[in-house]
Design a protein around this motif. Sequence first.
Motif, short mmCIF file in Angstrom:
data_model
loop_
_atom_site.label_atom_id
_atom_site.label_comp_id
_atom_site.label_asym_id
_atom_site.label_seq_id
_atom_site.Cartn_x
_atom_site.Cartn_y
_atom_site.Cartn_z
N MET A 287 0.82 -1.18 0.09
CA MET A 287 0.02 -0.09 0.12
C MET A 287 0.73 1.17 0.06
SD MET A 287 -3.26 -0.48 -0.43
CE MET A 287 -3.90 1.11 0.25
N ASP A 288 1.77 1.10 0.74
CA ASP A 288 2.79 2.35 0.80
C ASP A 288 3.14 2.76 -0.72
OD1 ASP A 288 4.71 0.16 0.45
OD2 ASP A 288 6.25 1.68 1.33
N ALA A 289 3.67 1.67 -1.38
CA ALA A 289 4.05 1.98 -2.77
C ALA A 289 2.78 2.42 -3.74
CB ALA A 289 4.67 0.68 -3.36
N GLN A 290 1.81 1.85 -3.48
CA GLN A 290 0.90 2.20 -4.16
C GLN A 290 0.24 3.79 -3.89
OE1 GLN A 290 -2.62 -0.22 -3.85
NE2 GLN A 290 -4.23 1.39 -4.61
N VAL A 291 0.25 4.22 -2.67
CA VAL A 291 0.00 5.76 -2.33
C VAL A 291 1.19 6.38 -3.00
CG1 VAL A 291 0.32 7.48 -0.58
CG2 VAL A 291 -1.15 5.25 -0.38
N ALA A 292 2.62 6.22 -3.12
CA ALA A 292 3.60 6.76 -3.86
C ALA A 292 3.37 7.03 -5.26
CB ALA A 292 5.01 6.18 -3.49
N TYR A 293 2.85 5.89 -5.91
CA TYR A 293 2.67 5.69 -7.20
C TYR A 293 1.55 6.62 -7.56
CZ TYR A 293 1.59 3.91 -11.94
OH TYR A 293 1.28 3.69 -13.16
N GLY A 294 0.55 6.94 -6.81
CA GLY A 294 -0.58 7.75 -7.13
C GLY A 294 -0.03 9.29 -7.08
N PHE A 295 0.84 9.56 -5.85
CA PHE A 295 1.31 10.83 -5.71
C PHE A 295 2.22 11.12 -6.56
CE2 PHE A 295 4.94 13.13 -4.13
CZ PHE A 295 4.47 14.39 -3.77
#
Length: 483
Positions: A287-295
């Motif tokens: 999830m942390d990478a998913q948030v970073a990807y969207g950001f």
Amino acid sequence: MAKPSSEGDSSTASRTGSRSTMGESSLKGCGFSSFTGFRAEKEDVLRLAMPLYLRLAMLDCIKKKDVDAGDQHFQTSSSEDDPCENPVVVFINPKSGGRNGSVLQDRLQHIISQEQVFDLHNVKPDEFVRYGLGCLEKRAEKDNCAKETRKNIRVVVAGGDGTVGWVLGCLGVLHEKDQFPVPPVAIIPLGTGNDLARSFGWGGSFPFSRRSAIKRALQRATNGRICHLDSWHVVVQMPGGEVVDPPHSLKTTEVCDVDQNLKIEGRVPDKVNCYEGVFYNYFSIGMDAQVAYGFHHLRNEKPYLAQGPISNKIIYSGYSCSQGWFLTPCMSDPSLRGLNNILSIHIKRKNSSKWEPIEIPRSVRAIVALNLHSYGSGRNPWGNLKPDYLQKRGFVEAHVDDGILEIFGLKQGWHASFVMVELISAKHIAQASSIRLELSGGDWRDAFLQMDGEPWKQPMSKEYSTIVEIKRVPFPSVMVNGE
């Protein structure tokens, strides 16, 4: 990068003086209140500047991508040209630092020399390594100035962690070719998190408001002690398909260098695609990478929203709330469930050649393999563990050059938030010298991964496994400690 002068030192000095007035107003707007004492300050750091003929020779070699392109400058050099005591080159990203990077570049060019400060949009670090340092090495036997400069040169990187990692990776080629010494790297932190800079005493941001800050940074860069940093090689073996918009640090490769002694649990197709890269701070999945990807995509689409570290962090926090991490237990989307549904982990412990499986807690939705003491803008999610706890879990005290990664898990967003404010430690999983991750798709169409803040979307297959293997690079990166 500014165009160099082909005239002598007097011309260079004249050009520098004429540009002082032009940069004064912009420096004031950035916190540089005045140029009072500038000439005295420049005299104090003149020892950083290489002789003019050497600067021009290196620059010609880099621009023309030919180590012989600077020959004419050596033919006109004087025997009175002595090596400078503290030769440095600076790589700077002018868009970093809340758009103040270009002001910093102008200031550095005034203090050192225009030919020793490189704009990364114009001169890439691999070009400097191959042609700039190659120019010095070729002439080291006959030219004492070139020999001493090559021996003592240091590199300063003005940018974020991604920029520092880019430069470190290019300098690492010198290890592979046995071209020593490898120039040590100092940092002027201009990024958002700046965890590499924090870990080596350079701080989390650059104090633009202090007029003496640049001079102080250069002094620390030339006098600071040398230390080592572990680097970690990542190989991604995936069934067909391609990584869409891979990060700068991930490149395609013909050979998938994964350990054949560990059997893959799932199925592997006859044809696979392979990627490889290097990280210095952390690798994560979930999830942390998913948030970073969207950001990152939001910031690229609307760059006016991200004008500096503070605004970046506000946007990042808001985006994490919109991705469902804080509501994971209530969500039915398979992509929001625990990583144990799609992931298995094997590790090698230090001084062991045997792979062993590691259990993934059901509640964990992000797994991080951490190399530094600093993560997420200065936090220490692994924590300062007490000796009794270390002994009980079979852990050792963490260091940046110990050949070990700390593996921890983050649960839902609330858990991650408490970890980030250091009220609690992360979910400790293991310490490892090598890691094998095997991803099996199932209901998941994509997984999200990141290295040192550079995220990507990893396509998943229902039939075949995707393999990610991490192992230590056999030589360390060389850093300058700023404390």
